[in-house]
Design a protein around this motif. Sequence first.
Motif, PDB file in Angstrom:
ATOM      1  N   MET A 297       0.916  -1.090  -0.063  1.00  0.00           N
ATOM      2  CA  MET A 297      -0.099  -0.099   0.048  1.00  0.00           C
ATOM      3  C   MET A 297       0.859   1.250  -0.101  1.00  0.00           C
ATOM      4  SD  MET A 297      -1.319   0.416   4.006  1.00  0.00           S
ATOM      5  CE  MET A 297      -1.485   2.134   3.813  1.00  0.00           C
ATOM      6  N   PHE A 298       1.846   1.295   0.769  1.00  0.00           N
ATOM      7  CA  PHE A 298       2.807   2.531   0.551  1.00  0.00           C
ATOM      8  C   PHE A 298       3.588   2.560  -0.915  1.00  0.00           C
ATOM      9  CE2 PHE A 298       3.117   1.002   5.068  1.00  0.00           C
ATOM     10  CZ  PHE A 298       2.572   2.294   5.683  1.00  0.00           C
ATOM     11  N   GLY A 299       3.624   1.594  -1.685  1.00  0.00           N
ATOM     12  CA  GLY A 299       4.053   1.690  -2.877  1.00  0.00           C
ATOM     13  C   GLY A 299       2.922   2.400  -3.644  1.00  0.00           C
ATOM     14  N   TYR A 300       1.676   2.090  -3.391  1.00  0.00           N
ATOM     15  CA  TYR A 300       0.829   2.730  -4.208  1.00  0.00           C
ATOM     16  C   TYR A 300       0.565   4.249  -3.865  1.00  0.00           C
ATOM     17  CZ  TYR A 300      -0.551  -2.222  -4.648  1.00  0.00           C
ATOM     18  OH  TYR A 300      -0.662  -3.328  -4.791  1.00  0.00           O
ATOM     19  N   ILE A 301       0.728   4.592  -2.539  1.00  0.00           N
ATOM     20  CA  ILE A 301       0.969   5.909  -2.068  1.00  0.00           C
ATOM     21  C   ILE A 301       1.921   6.878  -2.619  1.00  0.00           C
ATOM     22  CG2 ILE A 301       1.231   7.417   0.085  1.00  0.00           C
ATOM     23  CD1 ILE A 301      -0.290   5.484   1.663  1.00  0.00           C
ATOM     24  N   VAL A 321     -10.684  10.377  -9.713  1.00  0.00           N
ATOM     25  CA  VAL A 321      -9.901   9.199  -9.323  1.00  0.00           C
ATOM     26  C   VAL A 321     -10.365   8.965  -7.552  1.00  0.00           C
ATOM     27  CG1 VAL A 321      -7.302   8.637  -8.714  1.00  0.00           C
ATOM     28  CG2 VAL A 321      -7.972   9.738 -10.760  1.00  0.00           C
ATOM     29  N   GLU A 322     -10.324  10.206  -6.692  1.00  0.00           N
ATOM     30  CA  GLU A 322     -10.822   9.866  -5.588  1.00  0.00           C
ATOM     31  C   GLU A 322     -12.211   9.212  -5.334  1.00  0.00           C
ATOM     32  OE1 GLU A 322     -10.441  13.717  -4.090  1.00  0.00           O
ATOM     33  OE2 GLU A 322      -8.314  13.875  -3.678  1.00  0.00           O
ATOM     34  N   THR A 323     -12.993   9.680  -6.030  1.00  0.00           N
ATOM     35  CA  THR A 323     -14.422   8.942  -6.146  1.00  0.00           C
ATOM     36  C   THR A 323     -14.167   7.448  -6.404  1.00  0.00           C
ATOM     37  OG1 THR A 323     -15.302  10.935  -7.040  1.00  0.00           O
ATOM     38  CG2 THR A 323     -16.594   9.228  -7.110  1.00  0.00           C
ATOM     39  N   LEU A 324     -13.679   7.053  -7.503  1.00  0.00           N
ATOM     40  CA  LEU A 324     -13.320   5.655  -7.748  1.00  0.00           C
ATOM     41  C   LEU A 324     -12.641   4.953  -6.633  1.00  0.00           C
ATOM     42  CD1 LEU A 324     -13.860   3.278 -10.059  1.00  0.00           C
ATOM     43  CD2 LEU A 324     -11.703   4.078 -10.900  1.00  0.00           C
ATOM     44  N   LEU A 390      -9.227   9.144  15.221  1.00  0.00           N
ATOM     45  CA  LEU A 390      -9.713   7.648  14.351  1.00  0.00           C
ATOM     46  C   LEU A 390      -8.679   7.179  13.934  1.00  0.00           C
ATOM     47  CD1 LEU A 390     -12.285   9.892  12.393  1.00  0.00           C
ATOM     48  CD2 LEU A 390     -12.785   8.255  14.206  1.00  0.00           C
ATOM     49  N   SER A 391      -8.711   5.925  13.621  1.00  0.00           N
ATOM     50  CA  SER A 391      -7.564   4.945  12.964  1.00  0.00           C
ATOM     51  C   SER A 391      -7.871   4.523  11.572  1.00  0.00           C
ATOM     52  CB  SER A 391      -7.262   3.809  14.030  1.00  0.00           C
ATOM     53  OG  SER A 391      -6.976   4.326  15.113  1.00  0.00           O
ATOM     54  N   SER A 392      -7.114   3.960  10.931  1.00  0.00           N
ATOM     55  CA  SER A 392      -7.264   3.397   9.595  1.00  0.00           C
ATOM     56  C   SER A 392      -7.810   2.001   9.478  1.00  0.00           C
ATOM     57  CB  SER A 392      -6.054   3.765   8.653  1.00  0.00           C
ATOM     58  OG  SER A 392      -6.340   3.254   7.273  1.00  0.00           O
ATOM     59  N   THR A 393      -8.967   1.860   9.055  1.00  0.00           N
ATOM     60  CA  THR A 393      -9.742   0.684   9.090  1.00  0.00           C
ATOM     61  C   THR A 393      -8.853  -0.177   7.801  1.00  0.00           C
ATOM     62  OG1 THR A 393     -11.729   1.078   9.991  1.00  0.00           O
ATOM     63  CG2 THR A 393     -11.652  -0.952   8.683  1.00  0.00           C
ATOM     64  N   PRO A 394      -8.898   0.465   6.679  1.00  0.00           N
ATOM     65  CA  PRO A 394      -8.468  -0.199   5.590  1.00  0.00           C
ATOM     66  C   PRO A 394      -6.894  -0.718   5.780  1.00  0.00           C
ATOM     67  CG  PRO A 394      -9.383   1.470   4.519  1.00  0.00           C
ATOM     68  CD  PRO A 394      -9.264   1.733   6.212  1.00  0.00           C
ATOM     69  N   LEU A 395      -5.840  -0.106   6.401  1.00  0.00           N
ATOM     70  CA  LEU A 395      -4.560  -0.165   6.743  1.00  0.00           C
ATOM     71  C   LEU A 395      -4.549  -1.561   7.697  1.00  0.00           C
ATOM     72  CD1 LEU A 395      -1.494   0.369   6.600  1.00  0.00           C
ATOM     73  CD2 LEU A 395      -1.838   1.756   8.596  1.00  0.00           C
ATOM     74  N   VAL A 396      -5.525  -1.330   8.789  1.00  0.00           N
ATOM     75  CA  VAL A 396      -5.703  -2.547   9.661  1.00  0.00           C
ATOM     76  C   VAL A 396      -5.968  -3.951   9.024  1.00  0.00           C
ATOM     77  CG1 VAL A 396      -6.088  -3.224  12.043  1.00  0.00           C
ATOM     78  CG2 VAL A 396      -5.446  -0.948  11.456  1.00  0.00           C
ATOM     79  N   SER A 397      -6.761  -3.721   8.330  1.00  0.00           N
ATOM     80  CA  SER A 397      -7.422  -4.859   7.576  1.00  0.00           C
ATOM     81  C   SER A 397      -6.315  -5.583   6.553  1.00  0.00           C
ATOM     82  CB  SER A 397      -8.541  -4.612   6.885  1.00  0.00           C
ATOM     83  OG  SER A 397      -8.271  -3.741   5.677  1.00  0.00           O
ATOM     84  N   ILE A 558      -5.880   0.090  -4.983  1.00  0.00           N
ATOM     85  CA  ILE A 558      -4.910   0.505  -5.636  1.00  0.00           C
ATOM     86  C   ILE A 558      -5.094   2.032  -5.741  1.00  0.00           C
ATOM     87  CG2 ILE A 558      -3.255   0.595  -7.514  1.00  0.00           C
ATOM     88  CD1 ILE A 558      -3.330  -2.216  -7.595  1.00  0.00           C
ATOM     89  N   ILE A 559      -6.275   1.966  -6.537  1.00  0.00           N
ATOM     90  CA  ILE A 559      -6.662   3.533  -6.897  1.00  0.00           C
ATOM     91  C   ILE A 559      -6.890   4.337  -5.385  1.00  0.00           C
ATOM     92  CG2 ILE A 559      -8.293   4.858  -8.061  1.00  0.00           C
ATOM     93  CD1 ILE A 559      -6.906   3.006  -9.616  1.00  0.00           C
ATOM     94  N   PHE A 560      -7.505   3.659  -4.391  1.00  0.00           N
ATOM     95  CA  PHE A 560      -7.903   4.509  -2.953  1.00  0.00           C
ATOM     96  C   PHE A 560      -6.213   4.966  -2.751  1.00  0.00           C
ATOM     97  CE2 PHE A 560      -7.739   4.241   1.393  1.00  0.00           C
ATOM     98  CZ  PHE A 560      -8.684   5.249   1.715  1.00  0.00           C
ATOM     99  N   PHE A 561      -5.507   4.205  -2.199  1.00  0.00           N
ATOM    100  CA  PHE A 561      -4.101   4.469  -1.811  1.00  0.00           C
ATOM    101  C   PHE A 561      -3.238   5.626  -2.685  1.00  0.00           C
ATOM    102  CE2 PHE A 561      -4.771   0.330   0.570  1.00  0.00           C
ATOM    103  CZ  PHE A 561      -4.976   0.977   1.723  1.00  0.00           C
ATOM    104  N   ALA A 562      -3.614   5.275  -4.254  1.00  0.00           N
ATOM    105  CA  ALA A 562      -2.925   6.166  -4.803  1.00  0.00           C
ATOM    106  C   ALA A 562      -3.454   7.711  -4.682  1.00  0.00           C
ATOM    107  CB  ALA A 562      -3.073   5.782  -6.242  1.00  0.00           C
ATOM    108  N   SER A 563      -4.919   7.765  -4.410  1.00  0.00           N
ATOM    109  CA  SER A 563      -5.574   8.950  -4.165  1.00  0.00           C
ATOM    110  C   SER A 563      -5.048   9.578  -2.775  1.00  0.00           C
ATOM    111  CB  SER A 563      -7.121   8.547  -4.268  1.00  0.00           C
ATOM    112  OG  SER A 563      -7.481   7.918  -3.260  1.00  0.00           O
ATOM    113  N   ILE A 564      -4.724   8.736  -1.863  1.00  0.00           N
ATOM    114  CA  ILE A 564      -3.992   9.433  -0.764  1.00  0.00           C
ATOM    115  C   ILE A 564      -2.687  10.119  -1.014  1.00  0.00           C
ATOM    116  CG2 ILE A 564      -3.012   8.749   1.554  1.00  0.00           C
ATOM    117  CD1 ILE A 564      -5.231   6.573   1.895  1.00  0.00           C
ATOM    118  N   GLY A 565      -1.974   9.175  -1.709  1.00  0.00           N
ATOM    119  CA  GLY A 565      -0.914  10.045  -2.136  1.00  0.00           C
ATOM    120  C   GLY A 565      -0.835  11.269  -3.020  1.00  0.00           C
ATOM    121  N   LEU A 566      -2.062  11.702  -3.679  1.00  0.00           N
ATOM    122  CA  LEU A 566      -2.209  13.086  -4.320  1.00  0.00           C
ATOM    123  C   LEU A 566      -2.438  13.980  -3.255  1.00  0.00           C
ATOM    124  CD1 LEU A 566      -5.193  11.945  -6.905  1.00  0.00           C
ATOM    125  CD2 LEU A 566      -2.649  11.873  -7.358  1.00  0.00           C
ATOM    126  N   HIS A 567      -2.475  13.651  -1.895  1.00  0.00           N
ATOM    127  CA  HIS A 567      -2.624  14.774  -1.039  1.00  0.00           C
ATOM    128  C   HIS A 567      -1.255  14.739   0.000  1.00  0.00           C
ATOM    129  CE1 HIS A 567      -6.530  15.709  -2.358  1.00  0.00           C
ATOM    130  NE2 HIS A 567      -6.980  14.305  -2.397  1.00  0.00           N
TER     131      HIS A 567
END
Length: 678
Positions: A297-301, A321-324, A390-397, A558-567
Amino acid sequence: MKVTGFISLWTLVSLPCGQLGNPAEHEDVVKHAIKLHRGKGAVIAQRKQWVLESCRKLSGLLRQKNVVLNKLKNAIRAVEKDAGLSDEEKLFQVHTFEIFQKELNESENSVFQAIHGLQRALQGDYKDVVNMKESSRQRLEALREAAIKEEMEYVELLAAEKHQVEALKNMQHQNKSLSMLDEILEDVRKAADRLEEEIEEHAFDDNKSVRGVNFEAVLRVEEDEANSKINASKREVEDDLGLSMLIDSQNNQYILTKPRDSTIPRADHHFIKDIVTIGMLSLPCGWLCTTIGLPTMFGYIICGVLLGPSGLNSIKSIVQVETLGEFGVFFTLFLVGLEFSPERLRKVWKISLQGPCYMTILMIAFGLLWGHLLQIRPTQSVFISTCLSLSSTPLVSRFLAGSVRGDKEGDIDYSSVLLGMLVMQDVQLGLFIAVMPTLIQAGVSTYSSLFKEILRILILIGQILFSLAAVFLLCLVIKTYLIGPYYRKLHSESKGNKEILILGITAFTFLMLTITELLDVSMELGCFLAGALISSQGHMVTEEIMCCIEPIRDFLAIIFFASIGLHVFPTFVIYELTVLLFLTLSVVIMKFVLAVLVLSLILPKTSQYIKWIVSAGLAQVSEFSFVLGSRARRAGIISREVYLLILSVTTLSLLLAPALWRAAIMKCVPRPERRSST
């Protein structure tokens, strides 16, 4: 000279002819205007001569305009009485005359509005910025209204031109015999015109008078092409299809969402290129992180950072991209619920309910304490503390994916506790989003309305609790009566064809998402509950659905974590690295210590050893702080600097999370389970 002339023109317009006011007063106004705009004197004789000539020209134009208007009225009456013209031809000619009348009246109004604006500017104080700003705003509004009127007139002229062309075609068709093919094409043309008229939505006309709608100037930008000759025809086609990009004065960029002509298929090629680019670059970035021992996931970010505004700036459709990417969160939480059965949820529900609530209260208390010491507004302190709790549910999962969920017989599974607390935090997220409008108003409220604000917050909390009760009651009904027959029907219909099974499961997930969203609960909770309800059908069902949904989840994640990297903005992190590292470590340590303290109080004595793993999983900041921070910044709760600090601390805490998780696993999990957990 022109300044003086416009002042005198205004005098002529404002007063009856021959009564131009006190000459001494106008002389002072003229001298003041010339001093401001030209910085030198003027010859009075020349000024008077220019004024007289300008007045005569203006008076002559106004008389000529009245004469033309009378002729147009007579022409309209003559057309209406002409029996040799058809009704459509009469309507067309009358409409053309009315457009010309409107053009004359608007031109006259523009002259007097310009004179009025000049007089208002001369009467103002050039040192008063507020007054100048108000004058500029009024001129801008007038220009916007004029632009709208001109746009409407241009559209009417286009319609008149089209009507005229069709009339000529009809006359030509009447003078010659048509073949069978021509008659068929003519009928098809008329049917197509009727279809366009039926499906066309007059969104512009319907919304321009709606309250809260503002007229703004935008730029229409075409994509730069290397070969202008080859792409000239393409640009003309895009003009017709409306595929250009619009940019407003605030540098916001817009793309087409719904075309006027819905009969022609369209595609946003910018969005397609963005997804293709993210997909190609995610492979080497994820591969590199796997090689050095980091989660993919860090590679996608990193991919999002490289392609985003702080990198190559090649992503054009950031919002799309963020919406997808949000669908990646939905399917991730669905699979989390699929592995987290209701029986296990029932086993740890008290811990899942109490733990996040206590942690949030303690975080807010510490935030208010530090805010008081640092003289930060209470609303800002509450918001920042809630975001950081708040903590990250996708990351912990992702951390828990593939790990062994069972422990000693009779003990509580750490993964059940951790996921239960994260689900409760998702509920808190929905509650906090619902309370945010009240929090915004509280930032500007007086102490006399404090009781009303507290009462409003309590009412909102009651509504959320009622919605949660309704959701869980609905889940009980679905689990008891509906989910079993529904899955059996899907399974029987999907033999040899997985499309029906995937579509049925996805539709059920979206249904639960819609229900929770309508009840003002977070959509993420609906996805989790959908997975939990399906998992109640047994282990075989869970395995079958997981094999179908996991590939979809992986791509959208992949799209979600890449959208995090946009910010993520590396330059800002580098500039303030010392401060950001101190803040991030403080937040991570504080969350870890508070989680250990709370879990020590609520966990059974036989399961105290899992508090270190659960606390390590909670010791980071959720990616939803990006969403909350952006809303708070737009609402004025936090400043731009605080917003960037929240983004940076969130990113750094997510980067530190794998190391803390591995340390906790190494300390607390036996060696046979450790390998699968990491």
